[in-house]
Each structure stands twice: as C-alpha cells, then as structure tokens.
Design a protein around this motif. Structure first.
Motif, PDB file in Angstrom:
ATOM      1  N   TYR A 153       0.807  -1.219   0.000  1.00 36.83           N
ATOM      2  CA  TYR A 153       0.000   0.000   0.000  1.00 36.83           C
ATOM      3  C   TYR A 153       0.846   1.277   0.000  1.00 36.83           C
ATOM      4  CZ  TYR A 153      -4.096  -2.831   0.792  1.00 36.83           C
ATOM      5  OH  TYR A 153      -5.113  -3.744   0.650  1.00 36.83           O
ATOM      6  N   LEU A 154       2.154   1.154   0.080  1.00 30.52           N
ATOM      7  CA  LEU A 154       3.014   2.335   0.088  1.00 30.52           C
ATOM      8  C   LEU A 154       2.879   3.197  -1.171  1.00 30.52           C
ATOM      9  CD1 LEU A 154       6.339   1.214   1.791  1.00 30.52           C
ATOM     10  CD2 LEU A 154       4.722   2.919   2.570  1.00 30.52           C
ATOM     11  N   PRO A 155       2.838   2.626  -2.382  1.00 35.22           N
ATOM     12  CA  PRO A 155       2.693   3.501  -3.559  1.00 35.22           C
ATOM     13  C   PRO A 155       1.411   4.336  -3.540  1.00 35.22           C
ATOM     14  CG  PRO A 155       3.381   1.318  -4.238  1.00 35.22           C
ATOM     15  CD  PRO A 155       3.064   1.233  -2.781  1.00 35.22           C
ATOM     16  N   ILE A 156       0.327   3.750  -3.073  1.00 37.12           N
ATOM     17  CA  ILE A 156      -0.943   4.481  -3.024  1.00 37.12           C
ATOM     18  C   ILE A 156      -0.856   5.634  -2.030  1.00 37.12           C
ATOM     19  CG2 ILE A 156      -3.395   4.289  -2.432  1.00 37.12           C
ATOM     20  CD1 ILE A 156      -3.156   1.325  -3.365  1.00 37.12           C
ATOM     21  N   VAL A 157      -0.348   5.349  -0.844  1.00 36.69           N
ATOM     22  CA  VAL A 157      -0.244   6.377   0.190  1.00 36.69           C
ATOM     23  C   VAL A 157       0.744   7.467  -0.224  1.00 36.69           C
ATOM     24  CG1 VAL A 157       0.409   6.797   2.586  1.00 36.69           C
ATOM     25  CG2 VAL A 157      -0.948   4.819   2.016  1.00 36.69           C
ATOM     26  N   ASN A 158       1.842   7.087  -0.851  1.00 37.66           N
ATOM     27  CA  ASN A 158       2.816   8.088  -1.298  1.00 37.66           C
ATOM     28  C   ASN A 158       2.239   8.972  -2.402  1.00 37.66           C
ATOM     29  OD1 ASN A 158       4.905   7.518   0.486  1.00 37.66           O
ATOM     30  ND2 ASN A 158       5.705   5.888  -0.812  1.00 37.66           N
ATOM     31  N   TYR A 171      -4.007   4.643  10.692  1.00 33.91           N
ATOM     32  CA  TYR A 171      -2.588   4.407  10.388  1.00 33.91           C
ATOM     33  C   TYR A 171      -2.158   4.996   9.048  1.00 33.91           C
ATOM     34  CZ  TYR A 171      -3.227   1.586  14.472  1.00 33.91           C
ATOM     35  OH  TYR A 171      -3.530   1.179  15.737  1.00 33.91           O
ATOM     36  N   PRO A 172      -2.941   4.862   7.965  1.00 30.89           N
ATOM     37  CA  PRO A 172      -2.545   5.578   6.748  1.00 30.89           C
ATOM     38  C   PRO A 172      -2.604   7.096   6.926  1.00 30.89           C
ATOM     39  CG  PRO A 172      -4.178   3.908   6.219  1.00 30.89           C
ATOM     40  CD  PRO A 172      -4.030   3.942   7.705  1.00 30.89           C
ATOM     41  N   LEU A 173      -3.582   7.556   7.713  1.00 27.13           N
ATOM     42  CA  LEU A 173      -3.674   8.990   7.973  1.00 27.13           C
ATOM     43  C   LEU A 173      -2.440   9.483   8.721  1.00 27.13           C
ATOM     44  CD1 LEU A 173      -5.353  11.585   7.850  1.00 27.13           C
ATOM     45  CD2 LEU A 173      -6.398  10.881  10.009  1.00 27.13           C
ATOM     46  N   LEU A 174      -2.022   8.758   9.730  1.00 28.44           N
ATOM     47  CA  LEU A 174      -0.800   9.131  10.453  1.00 28.44           C
ATOM     48  C   LEU A 174       0.430   9.056   9.548  1.00 28.44           C
ATOM     49  CD1 LEU A 174      -1.306   7.522  13.952  1.00 28.44           C
ATOM     50  CD2 LEU A 174      -0.796   9.911  13.493  1.00 28.44           C
ATOM     51  N   PHE A 175       0.463   8.085   8.660  1.00 31.00           N
ATOM     52  CA  PHE A 175       1.583   7.955   7.734  1.00 31.00           C
ATOM     53  C   PHE A 175       1.677   9.179   6.835  1.00 31.00           C
ATOM     54  CE2 PHE A 175       3.875   6.450   4.021  1.00 31.00           C
ATOM     55  CZ  PHE A 175       4.911   5.755   4.606  1.00 31.00           C
TER      56      PHE A 175
END
Length: 187
Positions: free
Chosen positions: A52-57, A110-114
């Motif tokens: 999920y890192l590419p989506i969040v980035n 957690y994605p929000l905090l990221f």
C-alpha cells in the motif's frame, strides 16, 4: 561560554541567545518529527504492508501540493512566530486526538498518520526556516545556519536512538503523547 562560542563557532556576543534559541527550536522540530515518523511507519507497515506504500505516497504528494499552496497564502498574511506556534499546537493536538481514536479500532488511522507525519515535518520545517530568515540577516545566515542545522541533526540522532527506550517505557502508542509534549515545548 560566550568566548568559546565566539572563538570556535564565529558567533558574536549579541547573537548567542538568538542562536541558542533557534538551534533548540530546530532540535525540537526534528526530534518530534523522528518520533512521529518512527511510530507512523512502524504501525502502518505492520498493519497494511508494503503493497500500500505507492498508493499512500501518491496521495501524500497530491496533498502536499495543495497544502503548500494554501500555506503560501497563510504565510504572507501571518507573522512567522505566531504561525509556527499555532502549527506546533495544531500538530500536537491532532496527533494526540488520533491517539485517542486508536483504541476504537479504526484502521484508517494508520494511513492517515503515515501521511500526516510527512506533512507535519515539511510544514514545521518550512515555517521554522521562514522564521529563521526573518530573524537573521544574510551575513548572519551564512555563518549561523549550518550550526543551527547541526542542532536539528542532533535532535534527529538523539530521537532515533531514544525511540526504543521510549517505546519500552511508554509503549509504542504513547509515542504520540511524547510527540504532543515535544510540540508543546516547541510552541
């Protein structure tokens, strides 16, 4: 001490207090950034994984574009010190609010905090350097900014090494409370 600073670091007597204050402020900015970064990356990767890192980035890059555009207008209208103080309080309070939501079991925290960890780090650094540019003239900047940056690097190093100890003492979720305390100290 003023003779030592003056001779070794080329800091004049009338600049010592302002230099120490700004170096300590950047120390706090970088220190709280490392704690939030360590927490956000660890918990995000533990719950979601690297896929999920590419989506969040990508979402983070889009958010940065819009937030920086909005900050440009805000910086032009507000004094730097007041804006940095308010941002410290806002960042700390919002992260502490998210800490209160974690026990409720919402995994989207957690994605929000990221995403927030990188946004807050960039915003605090932007406002800090904006304030530093207002406090020092060009000649002082050339002499003092490398030393002030060293204060930030020391904050990053100490926070990185102290994170395992903080987690052992306070638990990993309470790193967000540590973040709140440091941001309030910065404010």
């Amino acid at each position: 001490m003023s003779k030592f600073l003056g001779r070794w670091f080329n800091i004049y007597k009338n600049e010592i207090s302002l230099f120490l204050w700004t170096a300590a402020l950047l120390f706090l900015v970088r220190c709280c950034g490392v704690y939030l970064n360590n927490y956000a990356e660890t918990t995000f990767l533990k719950r979601y994984g690297v896929e999920y890192l590419p989506i969040v980035n990508m979402l983070n890059a889009v958010a940065t574009f819009f937030i920086m555009g909005a900050m440009t207008g805000i910086i032009a209208r507000s004094p730097g010190a007041r804006l940095l103080t308010r941002l410290f309080v806002f960042c700390g309070a919002s992260v502490a609010g998210l800490r209160l939501i974690i026990p409720l079991g919402y995994d989207l925290v957690y994605p929000l905090l990221f995403m927030l960890k990188s946004q807050y780090e960039v915003l605090l650094a932007l406002l800090f350097w904006n304030l530093a540019n207002d406090l020092f003239n060009t000649r002082q900047s050339k002499r003092l900014f490398p030393l002030i940056t060293a204060g930030g690097i020391i904050g990053q190093i100490l926070a990185s090494f102290s994170t395992p100890r903080m987690v052992a003492v306070f638990s990993i979720d309470n790193l967000l409370v540590v973040y709140l305390v440091i941001t309030l100290m910065g404010a």
